[in-house]
Design a protein around this motif. Sequence first.
Motif, PDB file in Angstrom:
ATOM      1  N   UNK A 482     -73.479  17.640   3.385  1.00  0.00           N
ATOM      2  CA  UNK A 482     -73.225  19.053   3.059  1.00  0.00           C
ATOM      3  C   UNK A 482     -71.854  19.227   3.452  1.00  0.00           C
ATOM      4  N   UNK A 483     -71.251  19.730   2.248  1.00  0.00           N
ATOM      5  CA  UNK A 483     -69.758  19.912   2.190  1.00  0.00           C
ATOM      6  C   UNK A 483     -69.390  21.536   2.001  1.00  0.00           C
ATOM      7  N   UNK A 484     -68.166  22.018   2.205  1.00  0.00           N
ATOM      8  CA  UNK A 484     -67.661  23.429   1.770  1.00  0.00           C
ATOM      9  C   UNK A 484     -66.519  23.165   0.961  1.00  0.00           C
ATOM     10  N   UNK A 485     -66.517  24.264   0.085  1.00  0.00           N
ATOM     11  CA  UNK A 485     -65.379  24.654  -0.737  1.00  0.00           C
ATOM     12  C   UNK A 485     -65.251  25.989  -0.937  1.00  0.00           C
ATOM     13  N   UNK A 486     -64.338  26.475  -1.852  1.00  0.00           N
ATOM     14  CA  UNK A 486     -64.002  27.889  -2.277  1.00  0.00           C
ATOM     15  C   UNK A 486     -63.106  28.467  -1.283  1.00  0.00           C
ATOM     16  N   UNK A 487     -62.653  29.776  -1.791  1.00  0.00           N
ATOM     17  CA  UNK A 487     -61.520  30.434  -1.307  1.00  0.00           C
ATOM     18  C   UNK A 487     -61.446  30.444   0.457  1.00  0.00           C
ATOM     19  N   UNK A 488     -62.645  30.342   0.863  1.00  0.00           N
ATOM     20  CA  UNK A 488     -62.765  30.317   2.475  1.00  0.00           C
ATOM     21  C   UNK A 488     -62.449  29.127   3.073  1.00  0.00           C
ATOM     22  N   UNK A 489     -61.970  28.176   2.202  1.00  0.00           N
ATOM     23  CA  UNK A 489     -61.356  26.931   2.755  1.00  0.00           C
ATOM     24  C   UNK A 489     -59.839  26.679   2.439  1.00  0.00           C
ATOM     25  N   UNK A 490     -59.301  25.739   2.986  1.00  0.00           N
ATOM     26  CA  UNK A 490     -57.923  25.633   2.671  1.00  0.00           C
ATOM     27  C   UNK A 490     -57.578  25.391   1.292  1.00  0.00           C
ATOM     28  N   UNK A 491     -56.535  25.798   0.507  1.00  0.00           N
ATOM     29  CA  UNK A 491     -55.669  26.572   1.076  1.00  0.00           C
ATOM     30  C   UNK A 491     -55.819  28.334   1.037  1.00  0.00           C
ATOM     31  N   UNK A 492     -57.214  28.429   0.715  1.00  0.00           N
ATOM     32  CA  UNK A 492     -57.581  29.884   0.515  1.00  0.00           C
ATOM     33  C   UNK A 492     -57.569  30.361  -0.859  1.00  0.00           C
ATOM     34  N   UNK A 493     -57.214  31.853  -1.139  1.00  0.00           N
ATOM     35  CA  UNK A 493     -57.676  32.478  -2.565  1.00  0.00           C
ATOM     36  C   UNK A 493     -56.476  32.267  -3.511  1.00  0.00           C
ATOM     37  N   UNK A 495     -56.324  31.592  -8.023  1.00  0.00           N
ATOM     38  CA  UNK A 495     -56.836  30.889  -8.940  1.00  0.00           C
ATOM     39  C   UNK A 495     -55.950  29.405  -9.247  1.00  0.00           C
ATOM     40  N   UNK A 496     -56.247  28.516  -8.295  1.00  0.00           N
ATOM     41  CA  UNK A 496     -55.443  27.316  -8.089  1.00  0.00           C
ATOM     42  C   UNK A 496     -56.736  26.100  -8.373  1.00  0.00           C
ATOM     43  N   UNK A 497     -57.780  26.364  -8.232  1.00  0.00           N
ATOM     44  CA  UNK A 497     -58.803  25.112  -8.004  1.00  0.00           C
ATOM     45  C   UNK A 497     -58.440  23.937  -6.936  1.00  0.00           C
ATOM     46  N   UNK A 498     -57.499  24.423  -6.088  1.00  0.00           N
ATOM     47  CA  UNK A 498     -57.327  23.291  -5.196  1.00  0.00           C
ATOM     48  C   UNK A 498     -58.420  23.200  -4.060  1.00  0.00           C
ATOM     49  N   UNK A 499     -59.039  24.079  -3.447  1.00  0.00           N
ATOM     50  CA  UNK A 499     -60.007  23.941  -2.672  1.00  0.00           C
ATOM     51  C   UNK A 499     -60.956  23.127  -3.273  1.00  0.00           C
ATOM     52  N   UNK A 500     -61.545  23.254  -4.529  1.00  0.00           N
ATOM     53  CA  UNK A 500     -62.497  22.639  -5.258  1.00  0.00           C
ATOM     54  C   UNK A 500     -62.190  21.188  -5.317  1.00  0.00           C
ATOM     55  N   UNK A 501     -60.983  20.784  -5.838  1.00  0.00           N
ATOM     56  CA  UNK A 501     -60.306  19.425  -5.813  1.00  0.00           C
ATOM     57  C   UNK A 501     -60.291  18.887  -4.515  1.00  0.00           C
ATOM     58  N   UNK A 502     -59.910  19.381  -3.451  1.00  0.00           N
ATOM     59  CA  UNK A 502     -59.863  18.722  -2.197  1.00  0.00           C
ATOM     60  C   UNK A 502     -61.186  18.454  -1.555  1.00  0.00           C
TER      61      UNK A 502
END
Length: 545
Positions: A482-493, A495-502
């Motif tokens: 079970x994993x987490x992504x989204x704006x509530x994870x680093x680096x935050x809000x 439109x970067x896609x970075x939380x999704x990639x990480x």
Amino acid sequence: MPDVIVIGAGHNGLTCACYLARAGLDVLVLEQSDTVGGCINTRDLPDGRGRLELGAYEHGGIRGSGVAADLELETRHGLRFHLRDEVTLGPADDGARIAFHNGLEETLELLRPVVGPSETDAYARFAAWATAGMKLVGSLDSGPPPSFGQLAAAAQATLGAEAAPFMQTLLGSASAVLRATFEDERLMAPMAHWAGHSQQSPLDPGTGGGGLMLAAFHGAPAARPAGGSRATVEALVRCLEAAGGRVVCDAAVSAVEVSGGRASAVIAGGERHVATRGVVSAIDARRLLGSGGLVAQEHVPDRLKRELRRVHSGLRNVSELKVDAVIDTLPQVEPAGFDRAFMLSANTITDIEQAFASVQLGELARRPPVMIAFPSTLESGWAPEGKAVAWISTFVPWRPADGAWDEAKLEAAADHAWSVAERALGARMGVVERRITGPVSWVARHGNANANPNHIEMSIDQLLGFRPTPSLSGYKTPIDGLFLTGAGTHPGGGITGVPGRNAAQVALASLGVGSRGARLARRARERSALVRDAWKATRELRSAS
């Protein structure tokens, strides 16, 4: 049966799904709304009356982060950006126009006749320092975030004597940083507004880094998707489908099942979907693991329960109101070409500080900060011939002091924001047709507490290794698979896609997908880039001091 189920088809959920699918996993994305996108929401009006951008506007982050290139969104999946050098405009009520161009020298030429030579020279020094500092911060975006202690140690190791003032800036308030640098409140206003874009007052500790961001962008054009913001998520869906994944809308998830200590299935729309390898949640940690969340509480460790009770959104009572409209004519905007810019009109830094104070008390601000854009300036198809489309966003109370939001309050707040925008632009905008999206409508769209597009607040206690909690900051939960992504994870809000990639990289490593050698090589490249950027930032910070 899919290997992985992703909960939520906002851009981070879709980004994560794309990386997983391109690595060879069978991926299913479940979305509660009737369309994908979350805070990205472009809508066509019936009968050719126009098109409105109800949600996010700028998309330079997903291009600058490298996610668009990684996923071949432009080269293979039809995404096209309008790039522009007229990045940001800060229209003030007295007629001053604080213009920020892609080029630093061009910006200085635009600022000099408005704020004078002394303030312009101060901005040149500030921009050099901000650019160097944000390069170091940006190098931390990839992978699980450091703690503040680790960041301080890294800053000390790489920045030497510059580490202390740099950390002081990051931990301090944007207002303190800007007021120590400039005299002209109109010049400070757009930079403070940028810092407050995350729904934090520029007076709040931890917003200092946000106060650097607008001055740190020089050298990168602004980017907006052709066809509107939905073009980004449509390209992500095409990317996912090309890799064998799929999205199901109108599928609100009601539970995540855990069997043998592992996330095993998702209940959505009355159907049970088995995940053979894992589940990724793109909704916030409290809605997933907190009391009343998707995961039964017997599967959540007591320590994590305590951490989740400290996660917050809405402490400052801040929410957002959008007003989108077809208008009878495009206002004349100076300097020439800046009608295409993204506008941050806070008037003065004092005004935006007072606005957040009013909102916290449940009141509409006398002079609220308004964001303004005209998407119809970039391409045709947004409005009937001879007309234009306006995009306006402002901060409003989540809980008004005089009672819950209703239609009358929404109309009054929208009228107020509209009149503020007209005063800032020095022009009347005749409304042909408009749509108001208030706090309650945003919750219905994406489900985030307090209609917060960042899922949880971007406050200093919820950044880096604290986002969303210390135990969850690495995108993994204590429940296997079970994993987490989204704006509530680093680096935050944003439109970067970075939380999704990480999150995808962490999930792939945890699931043993991909070669260990390739993962080690990627980490080595990332560490090498971090060291290189840190040393470059050190030299630039010293030369800018």
